[in-house]
Design a protein around this motif. Structure first.
Motif, PDB file in Angstrom:
ATOM      1  N   GLN A 174      22.681  27.884  14.024  1.00  0.00           N
ATOM      2  CA  GLN A 174      21.916  29.042  13.586  1.00  0.00           C
ATOM      3  C   GLN A 174      22.181  29.363  12.112  1.00  0.00           C
ATOM      4  O   GLN A 174      21.250  29.651  11.350  1.00  0.00           O
ATOM      5  CB  GLN A 174      22.214  30.261  14.473  1.00  0.00           C
ATOM      6  CG  GLN A 174      21.641  30.122  15.884  1.00  0.00           C
ATOM      7  CD  GLN A 174      21.807  31.385  16.707  1.00  0.00           C
ATOM      8  OE1 GLN A 174      21.546  32.484  16.222  1.00  0.00           O
ATOM      9  NE2 GLN A 174      22.226  31.232  17.963  1.00  0.00           N
ATOM     10  N   GLU A 219      24.457  38.888  25.651  1.00  0.00           N
ATOM     11  CA  GLU A 219      23.014  39.108  25.540  1.00  0.00           C
ATOM     12  C   GLU A 219      22.627  39.678  24.181  1.00  0.00           C
ATOM     13  O   GLU A 219      21.457  39.895  23.901  1.00  0.00           O
ATOM     14  CB  GLU A 219      22.510  40.094  26.625  1.00  0.00           C
ATOM     15  CG  GLU A 219      22.747  39.662  28.038  1.00  0.00           C
ATOM     16  CD  GLU A 219      24.109  40.129  28.559  1.00  0.00           C
ATOM     17  OE1 GLU A 219      24.687  41.080  27.999  1.00  0.00           O
ATOM     18  OE2 GLU A 219      24.594  39.525  29.522  1.00  0.00           O
ATOM     19  N   GLN A 224      22.379  40.519  19.935  1.00  0.00           N
ATOM     20  CA  GLN A 224      21.935  39.892  18.692  1.00  0.00           C
ATOM     21  C   GLN A 224      22.693  40.579  17.565  1.00  0.00           C
ATOM     22  O   GLN A 224      22.809  41.808  17.554  1.00  0.00           O
ATOM     23  CB  GLN A 224      20.437  40.045  18.495  1.00  0.00           C
ATOM     24  CG  GLN A 224      19.616  39.276  19.506  1.00  0.00           C
ATOM     25  CD  GLN A 224      18.138  39.316  19.173  1.00  0.00           C
ATOM     26  OE1 GLN A 224      17.628  40.268  18.623  1.00  0.00           O
ATOM     27  NE2 GLN A 224      17.442  38.232  19.523  1.00  0.00           N
ATOM     28  N   ASP A 243      21.509  35.104  17.513  1.00  0.00           N
ATOM     29  CA  ASP A 243      21.213  35.352  18.930  1.00  0.00           C
ATOM     30  C   ASP A 243      22.371  34.799  19.758  1.00  0.00           C
ATOM     31  O   ASP A 243      22.639  33.591  19.746  1.00  0.00           O
ATOM     32  CB  ASP A 243      19.899  34.663  19.296  1.00  0.00           C
ATOM     33  CG  ASP A 243      19.464  34.937  20.724  1.00  0.00           C
ATOM     34  OD1 ASP A 243      20.164  35.685  21.446  1.00  0.00           O
ATOM     35  OD2 ASP A 243      18.410  34.398  21.112  1.00  0.00           O
ATOM     36  N   GLU A 301      22.738  34.764  23.066  1.00  0.00           N
ATOM     37  CA  GLU A 301      22.410  34.150  24.367  1.00  0.00           C
ATOM     38  C   GLU A 301      22.608  32.631  24.318  1.00  0.00           C
ATOM     39  O   GLU A 301      23.304  32.082  25.180  1.00  0.00           O
ATOM     40  CB  GLU A 301      20.988  34.519  24.805  1.00  0.00           C
ATOM     41  CG  GLU A 301      20.723  34.099  26.233  1.00  0.00           C
ATOM     42  CD  GLU A 301      19.403  34.635  26.763  1.00  0.00           C
ATOM     43  OE1 GLU A 301      18.992  34.134  27.820  1.00  0.00           O
ATOM     44  OE2 GLU A 301      18.826  35.537  26.145  1.00  0.00           O
TER      45      GLU A 301
END
Length: 192
Positions: free
Chosen positions: A51, A170, A172, A184, A186
């Motif tokens: 990411q 879960e 962000q 993120d 997840e």
């Protein structure tokens, strides 16, 4: 565990003489052997790195993952005298390429992420926390795979980390040093 030889204080020059197949870090002149990371650790590291790498693709900053030496000089130490090869940080974002040399980075990164394990949690939460704060690392993340929590510490105007923002699997995270970057969590914790 510290290296078995008896010496009062180890430096980066000593570090360069140690076997290449072993991972070490030096904190306040004391060397510690790094254990091999678990697959869960590697999975988390890979996704965070992905990411960050995607975001930084056309930016002036770079992201590095362990093994990558982070050498934080204190006072007027030369490279060889440095007694804080603080870590092979799991992930570090640097924006001053002039400090990239030899085996890593000689200065203060913008962002550091450490992924804890039972054998490193104390150092990550106490010793490294204090070193990164003192050095002026703007954002420090402690990622805890066992409970799927990320604590984000941001350097305040008083040069101290404030209370952490804590995120679950879960969540962000809006990265403070890059306001348009959202991590993120997840996919970071997926499958572990």
């Amino acid at each position: 565990m510290p290296i078995p030889e008896s010496k009062e204080k180890y430096t980066y020059a000593d570090y360069l003489t140690w076997p290449e197949g072993e991972r070490w870090e030096i904190i306040d002149g004391i060397p510690y052997r790094q254990a091999a990371p678990t697959w869960q650790h590697q999975s988390i590291s890979r996704e965070l790195l992905r990411q960050l790498s995607n975001y930084l693709l056309h930016k002036t900053c770079q992201v590095f993952a362990a093994p990558f030496d982070l050498c934080i000089p204190e006072l007027n130490e030369t490279d060889e005298e440095i007694s804080n090869v603080v870590s092979q940080p799991d992930i570090a974002v640097i924006c001053d390429e002039s400090k990239l040399r030899k085996t890593g980075y000689f200065g203060t990164p913008e962002l550091v992420m450490e992924i804890t394990s039972p054998s490193t949690a104390r150092n990550d939460k106490l010793v490294k926390f204090n070193k990164y704060e003192k050095a002026g690392v703007r954002e420090y993340w402690i990622v805890e795979p066992e409970i799927k929590i990320v604590s984000v510490f941001t350097l305040q105007n008083n040069k101290k980390y404030g209370r952490p923002d804590v995120f679950s699997e879960e969540g962000q995270i809006s990265v403070s040093i890059f306001p348009d970057l959202i991590i993120d969590l997840e996919p970071v914790f997926a499958g572990i």
